[in-house]
Each structure stands twice: as structure tokens, then as C-alpha cells.
Design an enzyme around this catalytic site. Structure first.
Site, PDB file in Angstrom:
ATOM      1  NE  ARG A  33      -2.554   1.018   3.537  1.00 13.53           N
ATOM      2  CZ  ARG A  33      -3.262   0.735   4.641  1.00 13.53           C
ATOM      3  NH1 ARG A  33      -4.509   0.311   4.547  1.00 13.53           N
ATOM      4  NH2 ARG A  33      -2.708   0.858   5.835  1.00 13.53           N
TER       5      ARG A  33
ATOM      6  CE  LYS B 110      -2.281   4.643   7.277  1.00 17.17           C
ATOM      7  NZ  LYS B 110      -3.454   5.322   7.816  1.00 17.17           N
TER       8      LYS B 110
ATOM      9  CD  GLU C  61     -11.697   5.679   4.508  1.00 19.06           C
ATOM     10  OE1 GLU C  61     -11.227   4.870   5.337  1.00 19.06           O
ATOM     11  OE2 GLU C  61     -11.071   6.054   3.513  1.00 19.06           O
TER      12      GLU C  61
HETATM   13  N1  PLP Z   1      -9.123   4.376   6.639  1.00 19.52           N
HETATM   14  C1  PLP Z   1      -8.301   5.376   6.978  1.00 19.52           C
HETATM   15  C2  PLP Z   1      -8.604   6.731   6.475  1.00 19.52           C
HETATM   16  C3  PLP Z   1      -7.184   5.105   7.801  1.00 19.52           C
HETATM   17  O1  PLP Z   1      -6.366   6.085   8.160  1.00 19.52           O
HETATM   18  C4  PLP Z   1      -6.958   3.793   8.245  1.00 19.52           C
HETATM   19  C5  PLP Z   1      -5.791   3.480   9.055  1.00 19.52           C
HETATM   20  O2  PLP Z   1      -4.815   3.002   8.621  1.00 19.52           O
HETATM   21  C6  PLP Z   1      -7.839   2.787   7.856  1.00 19.52           C
HETATM   22  C7  PLP Z   1      -8.908   3.107   7.048  1.00 19.52           C
HETATM   23  C8  PLP Z   1      -7.626   1.382   8.282  1.00 19.52           C
HETATM   24  O3  PLP Z   1      -6.632   0.762   7.524  1.00 19.52           O
HETATM   25  P1  PLP Z   1      -5.804  -0.456   8.117  1.00 19.52           P
HETATM   26  O4  PLP Z   1      -6.784  -1.489   8.509  1.00 19.52           O
HETATM   27  O5  PLP Z   1      -4.947  -0.888   6.989  1.00 19.52           O
HETATM   28  O6  PLP Z   1      -5.054   0.073   9.274  1.00 19.52           O
HETATM   29  C1  COI Z   2      -3.984   3.241  11.681  1.00 17.71           C
HETATM   30  O1  COI Z   2      -5.013   2.666  12.012  1.00 17.71           O
HETATM   31  O2  COI Z   2      -2.882   2.675  11.664  1.00 17.71           O
HETATM   32  C2  COI Z   2      -3.997   4.615  11.223  1.00 17.71           C
HETATM   33  O3  COI Z   2      -3.073   5.009  10.568  1.00 17.71           O
HETATM   34  C3  COI Z   2      -5.113   5.483  11.593  1.00 17.71           C
HETATM   35  C4  COI Z   2      -4.679   6.721  12.274  1.00 17.71           C
HETATM   36  C5  COI Z   2      -5.846   7.617  12.323  1.00 17.71           C
HETATM   37  C6  COI Z   2      -4.129   6.468  13.641  1.00 17.71           C
END
Ligand code: PLP
Ligand code: COI
Length: 341
Positions: A82, A184, A220
Site C-alpha cells: 500500500r 495513505k 469511511e
Molecule cells: N481508513 C483510513 C482513512 C485510515 O487512516 C486507516 C488506518 O490506517 C484505515 C482506514 C484502516 O486501515 P488499516 O486497517 O490498513 O489500518
Molecule cells: C492506523 O489505524 O494505523 C492509522 O493510521 C489510523 C490513524 C488515524 C491512527
């Protein structure tokens, strides 16, 4: 190895300076050999691209102590992938994906004393970050970059952890159509800060963002994906090109289908449909799986039948199974768990 003396029950989600971090620099057109350092600061010129044109991106994953006493991390290859996708969209040089995993493993191993013990409910949060560090005043990508991985022990992201949250549908957007919602990039979070502060002041845990083109579909929140459970116990996952592809959400979809025998549908979810769902939850590395009890819209509140007191039944099974896999209590699918120490 002796663990750090931390009151795990009181630990929240925040920064703690730990011992070592991984750093690598991109210059002269290539990534230089990375390694562990102790300096927790960045030393940058005032002209660094990141300060002006926000050339920055990051990742988030966790390391855990399992029931067996091993230190492990969860699907770091997907964070590597990612981040590489994010870098391409931001005109940044992707850090090689196998080196990314190595950097994560080495940084966690060097900070093993900070990894919370099994059973504390805490974990080691791993934050890979990349910035355009070189001087750039004309609007263009930086001539050099820093990649760093640092770690810190954390507790629950949302206070109360498994107590249902109250959210609101935001009047602001976090992403633009055909923009950067699916990556991200630091800039997505800058976009959300004002809306987040406003939501907190009004007593909400988070904002739910709508699709930026039509403002009719659920996307989201600022830091987590959303999932729903319908009356037939089908897990419904919003689909949109401007949602971040959460690794937790993709893992939960697999858990729902292959461990719990549930049906999962990924599709657009209209705001109008919310009343029909019986459970709602946020999912992400930081959030894990956090139940949502209520979402306020401009047409009034929507209360999910699971209520404000406890997590819905399907959400609880999803959370328990996923965390069980991460903690070594339940057998993991091939390749999900990387043993560090
Ligand atoms: N959506 C956003 C905007 C986020 O910042 C995060 C955090 O990483 C997620 C979703 C969840 O992603 P993940 O499950 O890969 O941590
Ligand atoms: C995560 O879940 O790792 C993120 O980057 C989300 C952040 C808002 C702490």
C-alpha cells in the site's frame, strides 16, 4: 529480556519515544542502505518539500506478543504494497517492499522491551513514514526523501475500546473525486483535522464521510473503514474508489467468509440505507474493530439495534476471531503472521 515498566491498563493511543528507529535516505536517484539509528528527530532544511507541498505519506501496523510468548506482526507485506501505491500517486520513490518488511522487523526486534505482554490488551504500534526531505521551492517533487519506521506501545484508539461510538455524518469531505482518498497521504489527514475537532467538540467520536461526488453514499471515517451487518447477518462493506483499502477490513472480510461462514457483500452503501442495518463498526489497525451505536445525520439520528451499551453479536465474533488470530490463539491463514522474536 526485561519489559519496560509501563502501566498497561492506563496506556492510551499516543507517542512514546522508544529506543531505535529505522532510517533510509533516497538521494542521487536511489535508496541508500537503511539501518537502525537512535536519534528520534528529523533534521531538515526550511526548504524541504514536505513543509511546503505536503509530500508525505505513512503506514500503520502493529506487533503483538502472542499467547505462546512470540513477538509477531500482522501482514506487513500489505502495508509495504500500500505504501508503494501511495508513493506512486504522490510522485515519491517507493521503498522496496522486501526492505520495508525488513525495516519493520528490525525496528520491532530492536525495541522488543517495549512490546506489551500478552493479555494486556495493548500492542506495539508501528509507524512507517516517508517525507520529501530535499529543498523544493518550485512546485515539483523533492530531490531527496527520508523513510523511517518508529514504534511505540499503545492501548485502545477509542476510549472504552469496545463501547459503542456515536458518529456524525460530516458536512465536509476528506477526499476529492479522482483524488487521493484511496492512498495513505498525510494530506488526507490534514483535510480531516478541522472536521475532527468540530466533531469532538460536539460530542462525536468521529466523522463519517460521504462520497465526494454525490454525497449520497457512505465512505469511511477519518482513520478507519466502516462495515455494516444487515438483518440476514450479511456483512456489508462500502465500495468506493476514494476509500482507503484497509488491511483490517480486508482481513475481516476473509474472517467473516472463511472462519465464521458469513456472507459478505462489497457494494455502494447509500446513506438512506443505514436504518436497515442491525450493526455497524469501524475497523482499522488503530481502531481494531470498534462498534458504532449511533450515527447522526442532518435528517436526525440513526440508532442501530445493537444499541449504545454493547457490541453487536456479529461484530463481537469478528473482533474476537481477528484478535485471536493476531494473538496466536486461533490458527492464522498462511502468511498473515510474521514472527519477529
Ligand atoms: N481508513 C483510513 C482513512 C485510515 O487512516 C486507516 C488506518 O490506517 C484505515 C482506514 C484502516 O486501515 P488499516 O486497517 O490498513 O489500518
Ligand atoms: C492506523 O489505524 O494505523 C492509522 O493510521 C489510523 C490513524 C488515524 C491512527
Amino acid at each position: 529480556m526485561e519489559k519496560k515498566n509501563i502501566d498497561w491498563a492506563k496506556l492510551g493511543f499516543g507517542y512514546t519515544k522508544t529506543d531505535s528507529r529505522w532510517q533510509a535516505e533516497w538521494k542521487d536517484g536511489e535508496w541508500q542502505e537503511g539501518g537502525l539509528i537512535e536519534d528520534a528527530e528529523f533534521h531538515l532544511p526550511e526548504s524541504a518539500c514536505v513543509f511546503h507541498y505536503s509530500q508525505s505519506c505513512f503506514e500503520g501496523l502493529k506487533a503483538y506478543t502472542t499467547k505462546q510468548g512470540d513477538i509477531v506482526t500482522f501482514r506487513p507485506d500489505l502495508n509495504a504494497e500500500r505504501m508503494a501505491n501511495t508513493c506512486r500517486r504522490l510522485a515519491m520513490p517507493a521503498y522496496p517492499q522486501d526492505e520495508f518488511v525488513r525495516a519493520v522487523v528490525e525496528t520491532v526486534r530492536a525495541n522488543a522491551a517495549w512490546v506489551p505482554p500478552y493479555g494486556t490488551g495493548c500492542s506495539l504500534y508501528i509507524r512507517p513514514v516517508m517525507i520529501g526531505s530535499g529543498p523544493q521551492i518550485g512546485v515539483a517533487p523533492a530531490p531527496s526523501y527520508m523513510f523511517r519506521v518508529f514504534v511505540m506501545p499503545v492501548g485502545a484508539y477509542f476510549k472504552g475500546a469496545v463501547k459503542p461510538l456515536k458518529l456524525r455524518v460530516s458536512e465536509y469531505d476528506r477526499a476529492a473525486p479522482h483524488g487521493t482518498g484511496h492512498i495513505k497521504a498525510g494530506l488526507n489527514y490534514a483535510m480531516s483535522l478541522y472536521a475532527t475537532m468540530e466533531a469532538h467538540e460536539e460530542g462525536y467520536a468521529e466523522n463519517v464521510y460521504l462520497d465526494p461526488a454525490t454525497r449520497t453514499y457512505i465512505e469511511e471515517t477519518g482513520g478507519a473503514n466502516i462495515i455494516f451487518v444487515d438483518a440476514d447477518n450479511t456483512v456489508v462493506v462500502p465500495k468506493s474508489p476514494s476509500i482507503l483499502p484497509s488491511i483490517t477490513r480486508r482481513s475481516l472480510v476473509y474472517v467473516a467468509e472463511h472462519y465464521l461462514g458469513l456472507k459478505v457483500v462489497e457494494r455502494q452503501v447509500a446513506l438512506d440505507e443505514l436504518k436497515g442495518f442491525k450493526e455497524c463498526a469501524l475497523c482499522g489497525t488503530a481502531a481494531v474493530l470498534a462498534p458504532v451505536g449511533q450515527i447522526d445525520t442532518k435528517d436526525g439520528p440513526i440508532q442501530f439495534p445493537s444499541g449504545m451499551e454493547k457490541m453487536g453479536e456479529i461484530s463481537a465474533r469478528l473482533r474476537e476471531t481477528l484478535t485471536g488470530i493476531q494473538m496466536g490463539e486461533i490458527e492464522a491463514p498462511e502468511g498473515w503472521i510474521v514472527k519477529i522474536a
